[in-house]
Design a protein around this motif. Structure first.
Motif, PDB file in Angstrom:
ATOM      1  N   SER A  30      -4.415  10.288  11.027  1.00 11.35           N
ATOM      2  CA  SER A  30      -4.599  10.223   9.567  1.00 11.35           C
ATOM      3  C   SER A  30      -3.357  10.849   8.955  1.00 11.35           C
ATOM      4  O   SER A  30      -3.295  12.048   8.692  1.00 11.35           O
ATOM      5  N   ILE A  31      -2.344  10.016   8.758  1.00 12.62           N
ATOM      6  CA  ILE A  31      -1.038  10.528   8.340  1.00 12.62           C
ATOM      7  C   ILE A  31      -1.102  11.064   6.919  1.00 12.62           C
ATOM      8  O   ILE A  31      -1.834  10.543   6.065  1.00 12.62           O
ATOM      9  N   GLN A  32      -0.351  12.137   6.674  1.00 11.19           N
ATOM     10  CA  GLN A  32      -0.321  12.784   5.367  1.00 11.19           C
ATOM     11  C   GLN A  32       1.077  12.694   4.771  1.00 11.19           C
ATOM     12  O   GLN A  32       2.048  12.414   5.476  1.00 11.19           O
ATOM     13  N   SER A  33       1.163  12.934   3.484  1.00 11.58           N
ATOM     14  CA  SER A  33       2.463  12.872   2.819  1.00 11.58           C
ATOM     15  C   SER A  33       3.424  13.901   3.399  1.00 11.58           C
ATOM     16  O   SER A  33       4.640  13.681   3.432  1.00 11.58           O
ATOM     17  N   SER A  34       2.884  15.023   3.879  1.00 10.64           N
ATOM     18  CA  SER A  34       3.741  16.051   4.471  1.00 10.64           C
ATOM     19  C   SER A  34       4.373  15.580   5.774  1.00 10.64           C
ATOM     20  O   SER A  34       5.315  16.197   6.276  1.00 10.64           O
ATOM     21  N   ASP A  35       3.860  14.471   6.346  1.00  8.00           N
ATOM     22  CA  ASP A  35       4.438  13.942   7.583  1.00  8.00           C
ATOM     23  C   ASP A  35       5.658  13.076   7.321  1.00  8.00           C
ATOM     24  O   ASP A  35       6.306  12.621   8.272  1.00  8.00           O
ATOM     25  N   SER A  36       5.964  12.801   6.072  1.00  6.59           N
ATOM     26  CA  SER A  36       7.173  12.029   5.763  1.00  6.59           C
ATOM     27  C   SER A  36       8.393  12.779   6.277  1.00  6.59           C
ATOM     28  O   SER A  36       8.441  14.012   6.256  1.00  6.59           O
ATOM     29  N   GLY A  37       9.368  12.031   6.764  1.00  4.09           N
ATOM     30  CA  GLY A  37      10.592  12.677   7.231  1.00  4.09           C
ATOM     31  C   GLY A  37      11.320  11.840   8.260  1.00  4.09           C
ATOM     32  O   GLY A  37      10.983  10.685   8.525  1.00  4.09           O
ATOM     33  N   GLN A  38      12.373  12.447   8.847  1.00  6.03           N
ATOM     34  CA  GLN A  38      13.211  11.793   9.833  1.00  6.03           C
ATOM     35  C   GLN A  38      12.720  12.160  11.235  1.00  6.03           C
ATOM     36  O   GLN A  38      12.597  13.336  11.572  1.00  6.03           O
ATOM     37  N   TYR A  39      12.450  11.136  12.048  1.00  3.48           N
ATOM     38  CA  TYR A  39      11.970  11.342  13.404  1.00  3.48           C
ATOM     39  C   TYR A  39      12.943  10.701  14.388  1.00  3.48           C
ATOM     40  O   TYR A  39      13.600   9.693  14.062  1.00  3.48           O
ATOM     41  N   PHE A  40      13.022  11.276  15.607  1.00  2.19           N
ATOM     42  CA  PHE A  40      13.791  10.650  16.682  1.00  2.19           C
ATOM     43  C   PHE A  40      13.173  11.060  18.003  1.00  2.19           C
ATOM     44  O   PHE A  40      12.375  12.000  18.089  1.00  2.19           O
ATOM     45  N   CYS A  41      13.523  10.306  19.041  1.00  4.09           N
ATOM     46  CA  CYS A  41      13.001  10.598  20.381  1.00  4.09           C
ATOM     47  C   CYS A  41      14.149  10.658  21.369  1.00  4.09           C
ATOM     48  O   CYS A  41      15.245  10.131  21.117  1.00  4.09           O
ATOM     49  N   SER A  42      13.896  11.301  22.493  1.00  2.00           N
ATOM     50  CA  SER A  42      14.861  11.333  23.594  1.00  2.00           C
ATOM     51  C   SER A  42      14.180  10.811  24.841  1.00  2.00           C
ATOM     52  O   SER A  42      12.969  10.992  25.031  1.00  2.00           O
ATOM     53  N   ALA A  43      14.958  10.095  25.677  1.00  2.00           N
ATOM     54  CA  ALA A  43      14.473   9.564  26.953  1.00  2.00           C
ATOM     55  C   ALA A  43      15.294  10.197  28.065  1.00  2.00           C
ATOM     56  O   ALA A  43      16.536  10.199  28.014  1.00  2.00           O
TER      57      ALA A  43
END
Length: 860
Positions: A449-462
């Motif tokens: 249940s995503i919230q407005s506070s979850d907005s932002g820049q995301y990245f992952c590493s492999a």
């Protein structure tokens, strides 16, 4: 045998009545018929003949039957009839009859019983067997004429002969026969094997082959009967595992399409060849065959194929400490591994698809960069190298759903990369420069249940044993409906004419649109403006009221609380109202009301114009009340309103008090002595509103003497002497004044003798007058309800020699009178003012004791 059927000269003869024929051949059924030449005394003539089979109790002409279409002919000549049927079929076995129809009613005849047709199959019988030979016979259930026969070996080559044939044993040979001329209808094949049992033997129990190569799987087989079909199969793929008891030929399996081939190197040996081997080809392969009465099924194991796939295994790996964003170097020990590697082979190593090293052992150690790929192969089988190993690359991040993300929805971020060995994944969120927060160590990052506070820049590493890669950032922009709408306004007092700005704010994504409203009542409100700010460049008092704003986007809307805008302003131009609004009459109650729009509320003061610069204050308050207004209250009034922000003054309003005429006053011109024959002008004046109308009366006369304010006697004589009255009247009332004019004989030479008596008479008359007035006043005060209907006052009419002095009332001071007596010869006239109507002479027989008479001196 010929059979004659007949009745009353009707007859059909069949020859023969039974026929046996071989399937596929042609047969002719013959008959002859007779019929009477006359029928019921009329000529009997044949119109129709046909062969038929009985169907549902009715005769059906074979030439019209769809089952015989194109195969039958009906031949007729000289009462001889022939039915020819070609390409005989099994269902043609039946009884056939002939029918005659003539031109006469009831002229029909069918020959019964008819001809019975029987069909038979050819078959091959093995009559005698010898150690190496066998005797075969071609036979059927019908007695066939001595036809020539045709024999077939293994369905191919033909051998001519009679119904018997002697052959040698040859493994799995088959034979069939047919009548010559009817080669399209051979008998079933018969195998002459000389075997007494069925066998299948696999050449190898197991085979190991590299992936991508080809392999041959072989077996031998034999049967004591003719084999009708044979094929290779995999038990677990029988009809895709749905029916394992029914094997499926691999030649028709889609997984092997284009890759399998069945080879018969010699009779009794079958080979399954599979090309381009795959990992999925590893399985057990079995062979089966069928005869007319047997199917090979055995629990014995077939041939097990193992497809070996080379793999590069990472034994050890050390990542270099030097690390730049997205790149790494690794010292790794690798091994080329296979599940069934043959002994004594060499290994070939490839870097970035190029051969660079050959080793006799399966291991290898070297520096590997993030972009390198490493693979291996068996020497001699370089075309079938192992899958390459490499550090993670081609990182990608996907978002599900791919559409716009709304707050409260479920969102999944997936990190994927191309890596071998498989990579481990880690999720991060940027919180600032070089400030990242670990979120998850799985390929997916799930927000249930995503919230407005979850907005932002995301990245992952492999990360795998050979290195580490990092994806580009992805922006998660969570959309949400407006939060609570807040409304801001100036905190200071709002004054008219100032610039005022109201601002509406709400946290929303996408950004909200703002709409302003002003309440018009309990429920109603009016659309005002769109925009975040509502600006009054010069706010007016009319802008006061309750305001609110609505913040809205496509996901929802929010309404702010109301704010009251209270505009302060100086008083507007006051307005003055008068109550009653009708004509104002003296003595009535009158209220003047001053009204002005002001905020804060104004103070009110009342003034009356009197021509002076400094106008005195009359009253304070919104109303000026006259409980009993007087004529003296008529005039120009105005009010002044004032508060902290300024003052304003109303326009003047004229209060016009209406009243009945006051007691009239009369003046005489000329004011000097009245000489007989001269002209005398009487003027009547009365204070009245509206203006009075005037009427003149003379005592003892019923008709008015004149109307109007001025009454003129052009030739004054002694008979004009007497009592006169002036009446002033308007719509509110009437008032009268009575006066006396009289002439007395006299001369200027008699002045010394007359002066003393006249003075004494005047003093006595004045004393009597004052006594009467005092007594009447005391009586009026004692009886206020009985007001007299008439008021009498007396005035002194002064006639001057020089005619310059006016006529004065008897209220003049005595001293003034005496001074006049010393200076001139004076004549007096008694003027009587009365509010009563003028009296007639008969009524005025007595002398009024309060009347003051004057003496008119005549010149000698």
């Amino acid at each position: 045998m010929s059979v004659v059927q007949g009745q009353d000269d009707w007859g059909v003869t069949y020859s023969p009545t039974e026929i046996c024929a071989v399937k596929g051949s042609t047969v002719e059924i013959r008959c002859s018929f007779t019929y009477p030449s006359t029928w019921d005394g009329s000529v009997n003539r044949v119109e129709k003949t046909f062969w038929f089979k009985q169907k549902d109790g009715e005769p059906v002409d074979l030439t019209t039957d769809s089952e015989y279409r194109g195969r039958v002919e009906n031949l007729y000549e000289n009462n001889i009839c022939t039915l020819r049927i070609r390409n005989l079929r099994e269902r043609d076995s039946a009884e056939y009859r002939f029918r005659i129809e003539t031109n006469q009613a009831g002229g029909r005849y069918s020959g019964s019983p008819g001809v019975t047709l029987s069909l038979t199959d050819l078959s091959v019988q093995v009559e005698n067997t010898y150690p190496s030979r066998a005797n075969l016979k071609c036979q059927s259930s019908c007695d066939l004429p001595g036809n020539d026969y045709v024999w077939y070996k293994n369905g191919g080559s033909t051998l001519s002969g009679t119904s018997s044939l002697q052959v040698d044993f040859n493994y799995l040979d088959s034979y069939s026969c047919a009548l010559k001329g009817f080669e399209d209808s051979p008998s079933p094949s018969v195998c002459v094997t000389g075997r007494d049992r069925n066998t299948v033997t696999y050449i190898k129990g197991s085979i190991c082959a590299p992936k991508g190569s080809s392999v041959d799987i072989s077996c031998t087989y034999s049967s004591n009967d003719c084999i009708t079909s044979k094929f290779w199969f995999r038990p677990e793929r029988s009809h895709q595992g749905q029916n394992p008891s029914q094997p499926e030929d691999l030649s028709g399996d889609s997984q092997y399409a284009g890759r399998v081939q069945i080879l018969e190197t010699w009779r009794g040996r079958s080979t399954l060849r599979i090309r381009n081997l795959r990992d999925s080809d590893s399985a057990q392969y079995l062979f089966t065959f069928k005869t007319t009465g047997f199917e090979w099924r055995s629990d014995l194991a077939g041939t097990t194929l193992t497809v070996t796939a080379l793999q590069v295994q990472v034994i050890t790996a050390t990542v270099n400490q030097y690390y730049t964003y997205g790149q790494s170097n690794t010292l790794a020990e690798l091994k080329c591994h296979s599940s069934c590697s043959p002994a004594g082979v060499s290994y070939v190593w490839f870097k970035n698809r190029k051969k660079f090293k050959t080793t006799s052992i399966s291991s290898y150690k070297d520096w590997i960069r993030l972009t390198d790929t490493i693979s291996c192969a068996l020497e001699g089988h370089e075309a079938f190298s192992s899958p390459p190993v490499y550090a993670p690359k081609l990182l990608s991040v996907s978002v599900s759903p791919s559409a716009e993300i709304e707050e409260g929805s479920s969102v999944t971020l997936t990190c994927s990369s191309d890596a071998n060995p498989a990579a481990n994944y880690t999720w991060y969120k940027w919180n600032g420069y070089r400030n990242v927060r670990l979120l998850s160590e799985r390929p997916t990052l799930v927000f249930r249940s995503i919230q407005s506070s979850d907005s932002g820049q995301y990245f992952c590493s492999a990360t795998n044993e050979l290195g580490r890669s990092t994806s580009e950032t992805i922006l998660i922009d969570v959309k949400y409906a407006p939060r609570t709408a807040s409304l801001s306004r100036p905190s200071a007092e709002i004054k008219e004419g100032r610039s005022v700005t109201l601002t509406c704010r709400s946290d929303a994504n996408p950004a909200a649109t703002y709409t302003w409203y002003k309440e018009d009542g309990y429920v109603d409100f009016t659309y005002f403006k769109e925009g975040r700010q509502l600006v009054f460049s010069s706010i007016q008092s009319s802008d006061s009221g309750q305001y609110f704003c609505i913040a809205e986007n496509k996901l929802g809307r929010r309404t702010s609380v109301n704010t009251f805008i209270d505009v302060k302003y100086a008083p507007k131009l006051p307005s003055v109202s008068v109550r009653p609004s009708a004509e104002i009459e003296e003595g009535s109650s009158v209220t003047l009301t001053c009204s002005s729009d002001a905020n804060p509320a104004a103070n009110y003061t009342w003034y009356k114009e009197d021509g002076n610069a400094n106008v005195p204050l009359l009253s304070e308050g919104t109303q000026l009340v006259f409980s009993s207004i007087q004529s003296s209250d008529s005039g120009q009034y105005y009010c002044r309103v004032e508060n902290l922000l300024g003052a304003n003054t109303s326009k003047d309003i004229f209060v016009d008090v209406k009243y009945a005429p006051k007691l009239p006053s009369v003046s005489v011109s000329p004011s000097a002595e009245i000489e007989e024959g001269s002209s005398v002008t009487l003027t009547c004046s009365s204070d009245a509103n509206p203006a009075a109308n005037y009427t003149w009366y003379k005592e003892d006369e019923d008709s008015p003497k004149a109307s109007g304010q001025i009454f003129t006697i052009t030739d004054f004589r002694a008979e004009h002497s007497g009592s006169y009255s002036c009446g002033a009247q308007n719509k509110l009332g009437r008032s009268n004044s009575t006066f006396h004019l009289s002439a007395v004989a006299g001369s200027q030479n008699l002045l010394p003798l007359v002066t003393i008596p006249v003075v004494l008479l005047a003093v006595i008359s004045l004393s009597v007058f004052l006594w009467i007035r005092k007594k009447r006043a005391s009586r009026d005060s004692a009886e206020p309800e009985e007001r007299p209907e008439h008021t009498e006052e007396y005035a002194t009419v002064h006639f001057s020699n020089n005619r310059a002095n006016p006529l004065y009332s008897n209220m003049r001071e005595a001293q003034q009178l005496r001074q006049t007596e010393q200076q001139e010869v004076t004549e007096y006239a008694a003027v009587k003012f009365s509010s009563a109507a003028p009296r007639t002479r008969g009524q005025d027989s007595g002398e009024d004791p309060a009347a003051l008479y004057s003496t008119v001196n005549k010149s000698r």
